[in-house]
Write a protein that holds these residues in place. Structure first.
Motif, PDB file in Angstrom:
ATOM      1  N   ASP A 100       0.942  -1.159  -0.059  1.00 32.08           N
ATOM      2  CA  ASP A 100       0.069  -0.095   0.048  1.00 32.08           C
ATOM      3  C   ASP A 100       0.886   1.406   0.006  1.00 32.08           C
ATOM      4  OD1 ASP A 100      -1.379   2.338   0.883  1.00 32.08           O
ATOM      5  OD2 ASP A 100      -2.833   0.978   2.217  1.00 32.08           O
ATOM      6  N   VAL A 101       0.696   2.148  -0.992  1.00 29.67           N
ATOM      7  CA  VAL A 101       1.701   3.358  -1.200  1.00 29.67           C
ATOM      8  C   VAL A 101       1.452   4.221  -0.007  1.00 29.67           C
ATOM      9  CG1 VAL A 101       2.272   3.145  -3.437  1.00 29.67           C
ATOM     10  CG2 VAL A 101       0.274   4.260  -2.924  1.00 29.67           C
ATOM     11  N   ASN A 102       0.127   4.389   0.206  1.00 31.44           N
ATOM     12  CA  ASN A 102       0.041   5.395   1.453  1.00 31.44           C
ATOM     13  C   ASN A 102       0.763   4.883   2.634  1.00 31.44           C
ATOM     14  OD1 ASN A 102      -1.887   7.247  -0.189  1.00 31.44           O
ATOM     15  ND2 ASN A 102      -3.344   5.456   0.201  1.00 31.44           N
ATOM     16  N   LYS A 103       0.600   3.435   3.002  1.00 30.31           N
ATOM     17  CA  LYS A 103       1.409   3.142   4.257  1.00 30.31           C
ATOM     18  C   LYS A 103       2.979   3.036   3.913  1.00 30.31           C
ATOM     19  CE  LYS A 103      -2.051   0.051   6.419  1.00 30.31           C
ATOM     20  NZ  LYS A 103      -2.690  -0.940   6.221  1.00 30.31           N
ATOM     21  N   ILE A 104       3.472   3.142   2.883  1.00 31.88           N
ATOM     22  CA  ILE A 104       4.847   3.300   2.788  1.00 31.88           C
ATOM     23  C   ILE A 104       5.154   4.516   2.841  1.00 31.88           C
ATOM     24  CG2 ILE A 104       6.627   3.181   0.931  1.00 31.88           C
ATOM     25  CD1 ILE A 104       5.277   0.931  -0.626  1.00 31.88           C
ATOM     26  N   ALA A 105       4.306   5.449   2.360  1.00 32.98           N
ATOM     27  CA  ALA A 105       4.630   7.040   2.467  1.00 32.98           C
ATOM     28  C   ALA A 105       4.672   7.309   4.163  1.00 32.98           C
ATOM     29  CB  ALA A 105       3.500   7.794   1.917  1.00 32.98           C
ATOM     30  N   GLU A 106       3.726   6.647   4.820  1.00 34.67           N
ATOM     31  CA  GLU A 106       3.517   6.899   6.423  1.00 34.67           C
ATOM     32  C   GLU A 106       4.874   6.434   7.229  1.00 34.67           C
ATOM     33  OE1 GLU A 106       0.811   4.466   9.540  1.00 34.67           O
ATOM     34  OE2 GLU A 106      -0.475   5.636   7.863  1.00 34.67           O
ATOM     35  N   ILE A 107       5.424   5.187   6.651  1.00 38.06           N
ATOM     36  CA  ILE A 107       6.683   4.551   7.328  1.00 38.06           C
ATOM     37  C   ILE A 107       7.732   5.613   6.818  1.00 38.06           C
ATOM     38  CG2 ILE A 107       8.225   2.865   6.913  1.00 38.06           C
ATOM     39  CD1 ILE A 107       5.804   0.772   6.051  1.00 38.06           C
ATOM     40  N   MET A 108       7.862   6.191   5.578  1.00 39.54           N
ATOM     41  CA  MET A 108       8.846   6.807   5.322  1.00 39.54           C
ATOM     42  C   MET A 108       8.754   8.197   6.370  1.00 39.54           C
ATOM     43  SD  MET A 108       9.030   6.773   1.176  1.00 39.54           S
ATOM     44  CE  MET A 108      10.415   8.042   0.883  1.00 39.54           C
ATOM     45  N   ARG A 109       7.782   8.727   6.457  1.00 38.61           N
ATOM     46  CA  ARG A 109       7.690   9.962   7.180  1.00 38.61           C
ATOM     47  C   ARG A 109       8.001   9.698   8.541  1.00 38.61           C
ATOM     48  NH1 ARG A 109       2.446  10.552   5.121  1.00 38.61           N
ATOM     49  NH2 ARG A 109       2.411  11.550   3.123  1.00 38.61           N
ATOM     50  N   LYS A 110       7.614   8.368   9.326  1.00 39.05           N
ATOM     51  CA  LYS A 110       7.805   7.947  10.396  1.00 39.05           C
ATOM     52  C   LYS A 110       9.346   8.008  10.549  1.00 39.05           C
ATOM     53  CE  LYS A 110       7.175   4.579  14.329  1.00 39.05           C
ATOM     54  NZ  LYS A 110       7.933   5.502  15.134  1.00 39.05           N
ATOM     55  N   THR A 111      10.175   7.222   9.719  1.00 34.36           N
ATOM     56  CA  THR A 111      11.536   7.353   9.717  1.00 34.36           C
ATOM     57  C   THR A 111      12.270   8.613   9.879  1.00 34.36           C
ATOM     58  OG1 THR A 111      11.699   4.994   8.622  1.00 34.36           O
ATOM     59  CG2 THR A 111      13.667   6.407   8.428  1.00 34.36           C
ATOM     60  N   VAL A 112      11.893   9.584   8.955  1.00 31.47           N
ATOM     61  CA  VAL A 112      12.358  10.717   9.107  1.00 31.47           C
ATOM     62  C   VAL A 112      12.172  11.617  10.149  1.00 31.47           C
ATOM     63  CG1 VAL A 112      12.610  12.940   7.642  1.00 31.47           C
ATOM     64  CG2 VAL A 112      12.756  10.948   6.578  1.00 31.47           C
ATOM     65  N   ALA A 113      10.976  11.354  10.830  1.00 27.35           N
ATOM     66  CA  ALA A 113      10.561  12.179  11.971  1.00 27.35           C
ATOM     67  C   ALA A 113      11.299  11.792  13.307  1.00 27.35           C
ATOM     68  CB  ALA A 113       9.157  11.809  12.351  1.00 27.35           C
ATOM     69  N   ASP A 114      11.730  10.477  13.272  1.00 25.20           N
ATOM     70  CA  ASP A 114      12.290   9.641  14.442  1.00 25.20           C
ATOM     71  C   ASP A 114      13.681   9.909  14.342  1.00 25.20           C
ATOM     72  OD1 ASP A 114       9.893   8.578  15.386  1.00 25.20           O
ATOM     73  OD2 ASP A 114      10.506   6.394  14.508  1.00 25.20           O
ATOM     74  N   ARG A 115      14.326   9.937  13.012  1.00 23.70           N
ATOM     75  CA  ARG A 115      15.862   9.754  12.888  1.00 23.70           C
ATOM     76  C   ARG A 115      16.487  10.907  12.383  1.00 23.70           C
ATOM     77  NH1 ARG A 115      17.773   3.857  11.704  1.00 23.70           N
ATOM     78  NH2 ARG A 115      19.595   4.724  12.824  1.00 23.70           N
ATOM     79  N   GLY A 116      15.615  11.939  11.792  1.00 25.61           N
ATOM     80  CA  GLY A 116      16.127  13.117  10.984  1.00 25.61           C
ATOM     81  C   GLY A 116      16.842  12.829   9.583  1.00 25.61           C
ATOM     82  N   LYS A 117      16.862  11.408   9.194  1.00 24.09           N
ATOM     83  CA  LYS A 117      17.305  11.067   8.005  1.00 24.09           C
ATOM     84  C   LYS A 117      16.505   9.719   7.524  1.00 24.09           C
ATOM     85  CE  LYS A 117      20.375   8.245  10.914  1.00 24.09           C
ATOM     86  NZ  LYS A 117      22.081   7.793  11.028  1.00 24.09           N
ATOM     87  N   HIS A 118      16.526   9.457   6.322  1.00 18.55           N
ATOM     88  CA  HIS A 118      15.774   8.310   5.594  1.00 18.55           C
ATOM     89  C   HIS A 118      16.849   6.853   5.848  1.00 18.55           C
ATOM     90  CE1 HIS A 118      13.395   5.520   3.683  1.00 18.55           C
ATOM     91  NE2 HIS A 118      12.298   6.250   4.103  1.00 18.55           N
ATOM     92  N   HIS A 119      17.062   6.727   7.324  1.00 18.17           N
ATOM     93  CA  HIS A 119      17.759   5.540   7.626  1.00 18.17           C
ATOM     94  C   HIS A 119      16.830   4.267   8.048  1.00 18.17           C
ATOM     95  CE1 HIS A 119      21.779   4.455   9.833  1.00 18.17           C
ATOM     96  NE2 HIS A 119      21.344   3.412   9.208  1.00 18.17           N
ATOM     97  N   ASN A 120      16.591   3.360   7.182  1.00 18.26           N
ATOM     98  CA  ASN A 120      15.696   2.527   7.565  1.00 18.26           C
ATOM     99  C   ASN A 120      16.190   1.745   8.627  1.00 18.26           C
ATOM    100  OD1 ASN A 120      14.533  -0.275   7.642  1.00 18.26           O
ATOM    101  ND2 ASN A 120      13.783   0.128   5.199  1.00 18.26           N
ATOM    102  N   PRO A 121      15.324   1.732   9.894  1.00 16.52           N
ATOM    103  CA  PRO A 121      15.872   1.075  11.161  1.00 16.52           C
ATOM    104  C   PRO A 121      15.866  -0.510  10.856  1.00 16.52           C
ATOM    105  CG  PRO A 121      13.724   1.692  11.384  1.00 16.52           C
ATOM    106  CD  PRO A 121      13.977   2.313  10.071  1.00 16.52           C
ATOM    107  N   VAL A 122      15.159  -1.189  10.118  1.00 15.67           N
ATOM    108  CA  VAL A 122      15.344  -2.477  10.139  1.00 15.67           C
ATOM    109  C   VAL A 122      16.390  -2.994   9.170  1.00 15.67           C
ATOM    110  CG1 VAL A 122      14.031  -4.565   9.179  1.00 15.67           C
ATOM    111  CG2 VAL A 122      12.720  -2.601  10.126  1.00 15.67           C
TER     112      VAL A 122
END
Lengths: 345, 345
Positions: free
Chosen positions: A61-83
């Motif tokens: 689901d692209v909307n959920k992908i977008a949500e995951i991406m926003r959360k990663t950047v909000a949490d870490r300040g960078k698009h650094h996949n935590p998994v």
């Protein structure tokens, strides 16, 4: 304007004292320090492993992908996949150049660049996610990114399609290292010559060794070998599994009249090719490992096990001028441009 | 006398086409080919991981250890532990030198040598197991071994205790590579300078760089640092955890007035020191990784991440003359001989 640390240490929040890449969280405030570059981001090229993980987590689901991406950047300040721990790169336009870098970098405000350092260490803000291309793992956004003083980038050439340029830039360290190490008249073996980095390395090896050099391409599979034979850059193209050390040794012995290679360049994307690289190389020659599948201990112990006094170099993704050199290779060689356009763009 | 393959391929039984080390079983017939050396074995120095595994499997019973050893050699033709995959080395007397090697090797029948290639690729027969020293993982046997044409060995010096010589030979590649790469007047950083290889590297770095060079030793722990300060070979000894990249960078920046190292030599025996090595080194400098804990990908990606154009070399355990050079270092330096006698023999 305040001056920051060359490597971006001034933006590390947590844990204190870490480098930006291993850090959990960095400061992504889109305000330029005097030795930073502010980028108006167009597209994120997400690392393949990272994108697949997010797509799976989101059940496609692209909307959920977008949500995951926003959360990663909000949490870490960078698009650094935590998994997966991986990042990617980005394309954007230079919005501001810190005053300490003016005159030092060959860049102007408004120019389009691709960053050559990982998103896993790049301060990033996302204002809006515009489009997610699930086939290409590319995400168009509105947002800002920061490049540290040590951060690598390349100007996107106006005369090449973006996707060709990105594919070339992804592996541009390999041909640049080839240009540095290969001398006129040398015998060069390229293992895995039919892949993305292998093709660029093979072309550069021919140019660097000159017509008096001897270039031997090893590729697994008849189709890839035919492509290479058609290009005519190698004096000999050998269809061989590079994990089969004994066969590689015998083939190179034959192809070089027992002299073996002055320089062997490993571009194979599977593990277990260290011994082949070592046995293909003459005593006091050099092996350059560009393959990320290389095992440090396998290389070190294999050379000792066969008593080979050779220099083994870890492929550094960065060499001065690597982006320009690689883009020129493609620009000046219509066959290379055609292959990159068809296969990788 | 028949001539065999340089790398011992003629003795590989199973699987066909493998190299002797990865092969499951090799031919251990104690009859010399024309390019082999037959050794009358005195002592096997079993690799530590291998010995611990056998001791555990045998519940510490030496008779059972002997049984396991005999079975391994009967099954595989070499003392190649099937669980750990590791070998060790051996000491013995030259019994026969194949006719094709006469005049080519600087050896005579009757001389005592240590093999510098792993037992995991050395054809071996065991006639009798005489004594198992469970503290030192050393096993005295009656038996024969074969050294291939490519096989490395060192003469055991008459003027040094066997155990000192073995400890030095175990790491002799590192100081020999130091002698090859370090030039007069250079700035050299040795990470992990207080360990077995670090001490030899530090001594050689001082000799190679000369009094006009600048040598900086990094060691973790005050005790090790005091030892190093007492030796006086380094211009500066820094007590630091080499996994802390930022601290290492700052310490080396200060110690070199911001110039950083021409050559950094990593002898640290824990993982995670790639970035420290890279940050300690000047642009266009060189890092030599001797540590077996080095990760190939960490080194490659770290250098790219910080945009450092440096040459990173994989420590090759073999360099021409490495054994002689290292034994001379110890022979000519009473402090080194004392430390090796106390700590490692």
């Amino acid at each position: 304007m305040k001056k920051g640390d060359r490597y971006g240490l001034h933006r590390v929040i947590e844990p204190a004292g870490a480098m930006p890449q291993p850090a959990w969280r960095i400061d992504n405030t889109p305000i330029c320090y005097s030795n930073e570059i502010l980028i108006d981001v167009e597209t994120l090229n997400i690392d393949s492993a990272s994108f697949v993980q997010m797509r799976n987590q989101a059940n496609g689901d692209v909307n959920k992908i977008a949500e995951i991406m926003r959360k990663t950047v909000a949490d870490r300040g960078k698009h650094h996949n935590p998994v997966t721990g991986s990042g990617g790169m980005l394309i954007g336009r230079v919005e501001q150049i810190g005053e300490d870098l003016c005159g030092k970098v060959n860049l102007e405000v408004g120019e389009r660049i691709a960053t050559l350092v990982s998103l896993s260490l790049t301060p990033l803000t996302i204002d809006e996610i515009l489009k997610i291309d699930t086939d290409r793992a590319q995400v168009d956004i509105k947002g800002k990114a920061i490049l540290f003083e040590s951060g690598l980038y390349a100007k996107l050439p106006a005369d090449l399609p973006d996707k060709v340029a990105l594919a070339v830039l992804d592996v541009c360290g390999a041909p640049a290292q080839t240009a540095r190490w290969v001398q006129k008249g040398q015998t060069v073996v390229v293992l895995g010559a039919g892949g993305k980095s292998g093709l660029l390395v093979l072309r550069q090896a021919r140019l660097s060794a000159g017509p008096e050099g001897r270039i031997i391409a090893v590729e697994y599979g008849e189709k890839g070998c035919q492509l290479l034979r058609g290009l005519g850059w190698a004096d000999e193209v050998i269809n061989l599994d590079a994990t089969d050390a004994v066969s590689v040794m015998r083939a190179i012995e034959r192809a070089t009249n027992g002299q073996f290679a002055d320089v062997t360049i490993n571009c194979v994307n599977v593990p277990g090719t260290e011994m082949s690289s070592i046995l293909a190389t003459r005593d006091e020659g050099m092996v350059y490992f560009f393959s990320m599948s290389t095992s440090f201990t396998a290389a070190a112990l294999s050379a000792e096990g066969v008593g080979k006094d050779i220099t083994m170099v870890i492929g550094n993704g960065y060499t001065k001028g690597h982006a320009e050199l690689s883009l020129s290779l493609v620009r000046e060689c219509p066959e290379l441009l055609r292959i990159f356009s068809e296969k990788y763009a």
